[in-house]
Design a protein around this motif. Structure first.
Motif, PDB file in Angstrom:
ATOM      1  N   ILE A   1       0.636  -1.132   0.151  1.00 55.52           N
ATOM      2  CA  ILE A   1      -0.045  -0.090   0.156  1.00 55.52           C
ATOM      3  C   ILE A   1       0.854   1.319   0.034  1.00 55.52           C
ATOM      4  O   ILE A   1       1.703   1.494   0.864  1.00 55.52           O
ATOM      5  CB  ILE A   1      -1.023   0.078   1.195  1.00 55.52           C
ATOM      6  N   ALA A   2       0.786   1.964  -1.086  1.00 52.48           N
ATOM      7  CA  ALA A   2       1.602   3.147  -1.300  1.00 52.48           C
ATOM      8  C   ALA A   2       1.108   4.403  -1.048  1.00 52.48           C
ATOM      9  O   ALA A   2      -0.170   4.528  -1.328  1.00 52.48           O
ATOM     10  CB  ALA A   2       2.558   2.853  -2.630  1.00 52.48           C
ATOM     11  N   PRO A   3       1.676   5.460  -0.876  1.00 51.87           N
ATOM     12  CA  PRO A   3       0.939   6.904  -0.610  1.00 51.87           C
ATOM     13  C   PRO A   3       0.928   7.612  -1.851  1.00 51.87           C
ATOM     14  O   PRO A   3       1.375   7.274  -3.032  1.00 51.87           O
ATOM     15  CB  PRO A   3       2.012   7.662   0.344  1.00 51.87           C
ATOM     16  N   TRP A   4       0.500   8.942  -1.957  1.00 54.19           N
ATOM     17  CA  TRP A   4       0.449   9.744  -3.016  1.00 54.19           C
ATOM     18  C   TRP A   4       1.519  10.399  -3.544  1.00 54.19           C
ATOM     19  O   TRP A   4       1.719  11.074  -4.522  1.00 54.19           O
ATOM     20  CB  TRP A   4      -1.083  10.368  -3.047  1.00 54.19           C
ATOM     21  N   ASN A   5       2.367  10.806  -2.435  1.00 47.33           N
ATOM     22  CA  ASN A   5       3.309  11.746  -2.637  1.00 47.33           C
ATOM     23  C   ASN A   5       4.707  11.184  -3.750  1.00 47.33           C
ATOM     24  O   ASN A   5       5.223  11.858  -4.174  1.00 47.33           O
ATOM     25  CB  ASN A   5       3.765  12.463  -1.233  1.00 47.33           C
ATOM     26  N   GLY A   6       4.920  10.086  -3.348  1.00 49.42           N
ATOM     27  CA  GLY A   6       5.987   9.413  -4.256  1.00 49.42           C
ATOM     28  C   GLY A   6       5.832   7.923  -4.680  1.00 49.42           C
ATOM     29  O   GLY A   6       6.108   7.137  -4.380  1.00 49.42           O
TER      30      GLY A   6
ATOM     31  N   MET B   1      -0.596  -4.823  -5.436  1.00 43.61           N
ATOM     32  CA  MET B   1      -0.349  -3.336  -5.451  1.00 43.61           C
ATOM     33  C   MET B   1      -1.791  -2.763  -5.054  1.00 43.61           C
ATOM     34  O   MET B   1      -2.714  -2.706  -5.830  1.00 43.61           O
ATOM     35  CB  MET B   1       0.091  -2.874  -6.713  1.00 43.61           C
ATOM     36  N   LYS B   2      -1.752  -1.927  -3.890  1.00 44.42           N
ATOM     37  CA  LYS B   2      -2.692  -1.142  -3.722  1.00 44.42           C
ATOM     38  C   LYS B   2      -2.415   0.489  -3.760  1.00 44.42           C
ATOM     39  O   LYS B   2      -1.913   0.654  -2.642  1.00 44.42           O
ATOM     40  CB  LYS B   2      -3.773  -1.529  -2.329  1.00 44.42           C
TER      41      LYS B   2
ATOM     42  N   ALA C   1      -9.543  -1.436   0.697  1.00 44.60           N
ATOM     43  CA  ALA C   1      -8.155  -1.531   1.193  1.00 44.60           C
ATOM     44  C   ALA C   1      -8.169  -2.144   2.741  1.00 44.60           C
ATOM     45  O   ALA C   1      -7.332  -3.015   2.873  1.00 44.60           O
ATOM     46  CB  ALA C   1      -7.313  -0.132   1.227  1.00 44.60           C
ATOM     47  N   ASP C   2      -8.994  -1.586   3.504  1.00 45.28           N
ATOM     48  CA  ASP C   2      -9.044  -2.316   4.730  1.00 45.28           C
ATOM     49  C   ASP C   2      -9.530  -3.693   4.706  1.00 45.28           C
ATOM     50  O   ASP C   2      -9.242  -4.618   5.547  1.00 45.28           O
ATOM     51  CB  ASP C   2      -9.957  -1.425   5.589  1.00 45.28           C
TER      52      ASP C   2
ATOM     53  N   ASN D   1      -0.168  -8.194  -8.695  1.00 44.55           N
ATOM     54  CA  ASN D   1      -1.546  -7.896  -8.966  1.00 44.55           C
ATOM     55  C   ASN D   1      -1.767  -6.262  -8.745  1.00 44.55           C
ATOM     56  O   ASN D   1      -1.173  -5.802  -7.817  1.00 44.55           O
ATOM     57  CB  ASN D   1      -2.537  -8.704  -7.873  1.00 44.55           C
ATOM     58  N   LEU D   2      -2.854  -5.798  -9.463  1.00 51.92           N
ATOM     59  CA  LEU D   2      -3.079  -4.261  -9.065  1.00 51.92           C
ATOM     60  C   LEU D   2      -4.874  -4.126  -9.006  1.00 51.92           C
ATOM     61  O   LEU D   2      -5.560  -4.579  -9.651  1.00 51.92           O
ATOM     62  CB  LEU D   2      -2.693  -3.661 -10.338  1.00 51.92           C
TER      63      LEU D   2
END
Length: 488
Positions: free
Chosen positions: A156-161, A182-183, A219-220, A210-211
Motif C-alpha cells: 500500500i503506497a502513498p500519493w506523494n512518491g 499493489m494497492k 483497502a481495509d 496484481n493491481l
C-alpha cells in the motif's frame, strides 16, 4: 482516460491473476490535477470482491506457482528485464506524477529515472544476499539457516512518491520470492498501472503481481484478509496504527513507514546564511509533502531572530508557479483537502502565540490551483500543535533553544522519530549529536537521502526498515534446519 503523455492500456480494468479484468462494481476513481483543478484521468475502482479475487490469485501463485521456488539468480534476471522495460516508460512516469499531484516537471524526469535505476540494486540482491548459511552445531552435526519468502504481500503506497515507493515494495517482494498485490493511493494510481504492465511485458507468472486501485474501505478489507502474510504500508501514522492493530490480530507481518516531524539542529559554528538557504529551500521540496521533511528548526536563542529574518528572505524569493514551468520552485499542494489541512495549521500557529514571519496565504498571482506560500513561524513553543503534528506542507517552525543540550531535548520531545539533521561544519559533532537523537535517519547539513541505506523511523514514525540490503529482511522468514550430516 489518462493524462497527456501517459499511455495506459487498460485504465478501466484491474490486473488480477495475470489478466486485465473488469472490476466487480461500477465504480471509477477520478484523478484531479491540483494546478488546473480539473479531472485528468479515470481508472477502475476495486471493491471488496475484487480484493478477495486478488488475494486468492496471489495466494494460489505463491502456494502452487513457480515464483516462490524459482532460484534467486533467475528471479534477479527477470526483475532486470522489468527494469529495462520501466526505463522506456520514464517520461510517462514523470508526466503522471506532474498531472496527478502537481510535481515539478523540472524534477520529475531525473527523480523517476533515478527511481528506476535504483531498482537494479534491489534486483541484484538475488546474487548478493545470503539466502542460506551453514554452521556447525553443538547438539547436531549441521545447522542450516535459510531465508525464505514471507508469502503474499499487500503493498500500500502513498500519493506523494507513488512510483518509487510502490516499485521498491514490489521489487523487494519479488526478489524475495513473494507474490504481491499493489494497492496504490486513489490520488496516484497511474504508476502502479505501468508497473503491472512491466510485469505483463516480461512474462511474470500469473498472480505474481496484481493491481487493485481502491479507496479506504476496500483497502481495509484487503488488510483484514487471512490470505495475506505481510502488509507493507507507507502513509500517515493514524492509518499505520490501524493497520498495525489489524495485523496484530491476524499475526500478519507488517512494515510501516509513517509520518514525521523531523528536527534540524543548527550549531553555533554554522553560518546563518547557509542555514537559511538549506532550511528555506528544503521546506518547499514537493511543496513540503515529504514524510522526512525538516519541519522543525532548533537554533540557539541568541541567533534565533537573525536566522528568522534570513529564512524569510529566502522564502520570499521562492518562485511559485505552474509545475510545468521550468523556473518554478514551488508548485501546488496535491489536493484541496491538503490545502485545507495546511490552512488549518496556519490558523493554529497564529493562535498559539508563535510569530508568523512570512507566508501563510495563498499566492495572490495564482487564482487557480491548491497553492500556499512558503510559511515561517518563529518563536514556536515545541509543545504547540504546529510543532508536534505533521502538517505536510511548506510550513517551517523555528524553535529557540538555550544550549545544545536543550536543542537535543527539544528534538527528542516528539511522538515521531523519522529523520533529522545537524547543521554544522564539524562531522564529529554531527555524529555525536546524531547518536543522541531518537530518529531513524540523521543527516549532516540538510535533508539527506541515501537510497542504498535502510530508511524508517522510531516511535510513531513506523516499524521496520525499507531500502538498502536491510530492506529485504522483512520480506523473508528465517528457517532453521538441524541435520545429522551435511547435505550435498
Amino acid at each position: 482516460m489518462t493524462p497527456e503523455g501517459v499511455n495506459i492500456k487498460h485504465p478501466d480494468k484491474l490486473f488480477i491473476g495475470g489478466e486485465w479484468v473488469a472490476p466487480h462494481g461500477p465504480g471509477q476513481i477520478e484523478i484531479e490535477n491540483p494546478d488546473r483543478e480539473e479531472i485528468v484521468a479515470r481508472v477502475a475502482e476495486a471493491d471488496e470482491v475484487d480484493m478477495d479475487r486478488a488475494a486468492a490469485a496471489a495466494r494460489e501463485a505463491f502456494d502452487n506457482g513457480p515464483w516462490s521456488t524459482t532460484p534467486p539468480l533467475e528471479r534477479m534476471a527477470k526483475l532486470m528485464e522489468m527494469v529495462d522495460y520501466l526505463e522506456t516508460r520514464v517520461p510517462e512516469l514523470a508526466a503522471a506524477w506532474t498531472a496527478q499531484i502537481g510535481g515539478l516537471s523540472s524534477a520529475s524526469g531525473p527523480m523517476h529515472a533515478g527511481g528506476v535505476a535504483g531498482l537494479r540494486g534491489i534486483a541484484s540482491l538475488g546474487e548478493r544476499f545470503q539466502w542460506e548459511e551453514r554452521r556447525p552445531g553443538m547438539a547436531v552435526d549441521t545447522v542450516i539457516i535459510t531465508r525464505e519468502p514471507v508469502g503474499v504481500v499487500a503493498a500500500i503506497a502513498p500519493w506523494n512518491g507513488p512510483f518509487a515507493i510502490m516499485a521498491n515494495k514490489v521489487f523487494y517482494s519479488l526478489i524475495a520470492g513473494c507474490t504481491v498485490i499493489m494497492k496504490p493511493s486513489p490520488e496516484t494510481p497511474l504508476e502502479a498501472y505501468i508497473i503491472a504492465e512491466a510485469a505483463e511485458a516480461v512474462g511474470m507468472p500469473a498472480g505474481t503481481v496484481n493491481l487493485v486501485p481502491a479507496h479506504r474501505e476496500a483497502a481495509d478489507h484487503l488488510v483484514h484478509s487471512r490470505l495475506i502474510d505481510k502488509v507493507t504500508f507507507t502513509g500517515s501514522s493514524a492509518a499505520g496504527m490501524h493497520i498495525a492493530s489489524v495485523c496484530g490480530s491476524n499475526m500478519t507481518r507488517c512494515t510501516l513507514e509513517l509520518g514525521g516531524k523531523s528536527a534540524a539542529i543548527i550549531r553555533d559554528d554554522f553560518p546563518i546564511e547557509a542555514a537559511a538557504g538549506i532550511l528555506g529551500n528544503t521546506i518547499t521540496v514537493m511543496s513540503g509533502q515529504v514524510c522526512a521533511m525538516l519541519s522543525r528548526a532548533i537554533v540557539p536563542r541568541a541567533r534565533h531572530d537573525e536566522l528568522a529574518q534570513a529564512i524569510a528572505k529566502v522564502m520570499q524569493g521562492v518562485k511559485i508557479g505552474h509545475p510545468e514551468d521550468a523556473d518554478t520552485q514551488l508548485g501546488p499542494l496535491a489536493m484541496r483537502r491538503q490545502l485545507e489541512r495546511v490552512e488549518m495549521y496556519i490558523e493554529e500557529g497564529k493562535k498559539s502565540g508563535a510569530d508568523l514571519v512570512t507566508g501563510g496565504n495563498r499566492p495572490a498571482h495564482m487564482n487557480k490551483g491548491y497553492y500556499m506560500e512558503p510559511t515561517l513561524f518563529a518563536n514556536v513553543d515545541n509543545s504547540s500543535r504546529i510543532a508536534q503534528e505533521e502538517i505536510f506542507g511548506p510550513v517551517l517552525c523555528l524553535i529557540p533553544a538555550e544550549d545544545e543540550e536543550d536543542a537535543i531535548r527539544i528534538a527528542n520531545d516528539s511522538n515521531f522519530g523519522l529523520n533529522g539533521s545537524v547543521l554544522t561544519n564539524d562531522p564529529q559533532a554531527a555524529y555525536d549529536i546524531a547518536r543522541r537523537i531518537r530518529t531513524g535517519v540523521v543527516g549532516q547539513n540538510g535533508m539527506r537521502m541515501e537510497w542504498t541505506a535502510p530508511f524508517g523511523g522510531f516511535k510513531q514514525s513506523g516499524i521496520g526498515r525499507e531500502g538498502g540490503d536491510e530492506g529485504i529482511w522483512a520480506y523473508t522468514e528465517t528457517k532453521t534446519i538441524l541435520l545429522d550430516g551435511a547435505p550435498a
